[in-house]
Design an enzyme around this catalytic site. Structure first.
Site, mmCIF file in Angstrom:
data_model
loop_
_atom_site.group_PDB
_atom_site.id
_atom_site.type_symbol
_atom_site.label_atom_id
_atom_site.label_comp_id
_atom_site.label_asym_id
_atom_site.label_seq_id
_atom_site.Cartn_x
_atom_site.Cartn_y
_atom_site.Cartn_z
ATOM 1 N N ASP A 35 0.813 -1.220 0.000
ATOM 2 C CA ASP A 35 0.000 0.000 0.000
ATOM 3 C C ASP A 35 0.843 1.264 0.000
ATOM 4 O OD1 ASP A 35 0.935 -0.389 2.595
ATOM 5 O OD2 ASP A 35 -1.013 -0.939 3.387
ATOM 6 N N ASN A 44 -7.505 -2.673 14.413
ATOM 7 C CA ASN A 44 -8.897 -2.963 14.043
ATOM 8 C C ASN A 44 -9.008 -4.201 13.149
ATOM 9 O OD1 ASN A 44 -7.890 -2.110 11.601
ATOM 10 N ND2 ASN A 44 -9.204 -0.305 11.405
ATOM 11 N N HIS A 95 -7.230 -4.748 10.299
ATOM 12 C CA HIS A 95 -6.963 -4.564 8.861
ATOM 13 C C HIS A 95 -5.662 -5.250 8.450
ATOM 14 C CE1 HIS A 95 -4.698 -0.422 9.410
ATOM 15 N NE2 HIS A 95 -3.842 -1.414 9.417
ATOM 16 N N GLU A 139 -9.695 -1.931 5.473
ATOM 17 C CA GLU A 139 -10.299 -1.622 6.764
ATOM 18 C C GLU A 139 -11.531 -2.505 6.985
ATOM 19 O OE1 GLU A 139 -8.496 0.007 8.553
ATOM 20 O OE2 GLU A 139 -7.899 1.979 7.842
HETATM 21 C C1 F6R Z 1 1.344 -1.228 6.058
HETATM 22 C C2 F6R Z 1 0.186 -2.089 6.256
HETATM 23 C C3 F6R Z 1 -0.625 -2.029 7.509
HETATM 24 C C4 F6R Z 1 0.237 -2.262 8.750
HETATM 25 C C5 F6R Z 1 -0.619 -2.216 10.017
HETATM 26 C C6 F6R Z 1 0.220 -2.396 11.260
HETATM 27 O O1 F6R Z 1 1.949 -1.480 4.817
HETATM 28 O O2 F6R Z 1 -0.126 -2.831 5.388
HETATM 29 O O3 F6R Z 1 -1.640 -2.995 7.449
HETATM 30 O O4 F6R Z 1 0.871 -3.497 8.642
HETATM 31 O O5 F6R Z 1 -1.297 -1.008 10.093
HETATM 32 O O6 F6R Z 1 1.087 -1.318 11.394
HETATM 33 P P1 F6R Z 1 2.207 -1.305 12.535
HETATM 34 O O7 F6R Z 1 3.178 -2.363 12.182
HETATM 35 O O8 F6R Z 1 2.813 0.067 12.440
HETATM 36 O O9 F6R Z 1 1.506 -1.573 13.810
#
Ligand code: F6R
Length: 263
Positions: free
Chosen positions: A67, A136, A138, A143
């Protein structure tokens, strides 16, 4: 779904490093799906060490990031382009032409998303997809309520995600991008193997819902229950709300014993 529980963040980073190395030694032109965020930084540090100390070779590796924010340039200090350059790409020998990150400044976003999917298909699909998980539930920026069959597209970030991401934007919610391009859950599910990493108490509920809850668009990570080869590699704190911790640990010990016996 294989659940591996390690004592600490360092331990999951080391184990993830070993898994990526194994996959890379088996297939030098590995197609690697990459995540950003705080969780995979330890893994990327491990890979950089392996490259420097053992000569782990990334020259044929092809990468696809999950992403990227929409609305900030690739050169922004908090863009995922900058993140990947900082933590991995500038430190290993992966050719820039082999790396792919969604383009946040492209004019025709819809066409771009189709093109991104096509690029993944043209190299034969993703061999190993690294994932983090949001509080959450995701994965990528899919989301809660994202279709479990979704493909690469634009998504609006959920308020809970925006809140977490203010940490990267100087605590100012107004400057956090509100939209992102993300691979869909369906895109992620087509990877031949998925490796989801999580660390810390703040991820415990999301992990419990992902692993032991119902498969539902309310928890996009729960789709991984349907994946034939998904590994959930977490530390004790992230595992703390799972009901079957003892079984997962016992299963992993038995697997290691079997592997040692067959050497
Ligand atoms: C980022 C992504 C998100 C993160 C998730 C956890 O490329 O795909 O799904 O993996 O938000 O983020 P952290 O590791 O910062 O807790």
């Amino acid at each position: 779904m294989e659940v591996i529980i390690k004592a600490s963040y360092d331990e999951i980073s080391k184990e993830a490093g070993r898994m990526v190395r194994k996959a890379l030694l088996k297939k030098p032109n590995l197609v690697l799906g990459l995540a950003t965020g705080s969780t995979p930084i330890g893994l990327y540090n491990e890979l950089v060490c392996m490259h420097k100390e053992e000569g782990l070779d990334f020259s044929q590796v092809v990468t696809f990031n999950l992403d990227e924010y929409v609305g900030i340039p690739a050169s922004h200090p908090e863009s995922y382009h900058t993140f990947m350059e900082r933590h991995l790409f500038s430190k290993v020998n992966v050719p820039t032409s082999n790396t792919h990150i969604p383009q946040n400044t492209t004019r025709n976003l819809e066409k771009f998303c189709e093109w991104y999917e096509q690029q993944i298909r043209e190299v034969g699909g993703i061999d190993l997809q690294i994932l983090g998980i949001g509080v959450n539930g995701h994965i990528g920026f899919n989301e809660p309520s994202s279709s479990l069959g979704s493909r690469t597209r634009i998504k609006t970030l959920a308020p809970s995600t925006l809140k977490v991401h203010t940490r990267d934007f100087g605590g100012d919610l107004d400057t956090v991008p509100k939209m992102a391009i993300t691979m869909g859950v369906g895109t992620i599910m087509e990877a031949k193997q998925c490796l989801l990493l999580a660390s810390g108490k703040s991820k415990a509920q999301a992990i419990a819902r992902c692993v032991e809850g119902p498969i539902t668009a309310e928890v996009p990570a729960s789709a991984l229950q349907m994946h034939p080869k998904a590994v959930i590699l977490i530390d004790e704190e992230a595992a703390s709300q799972l009901k079957r911790i003892d079984y997962y640990k016992w299963g992993y010990e038995n697997k290691l014993r079997l592997e040692a016996d067959s050497l």
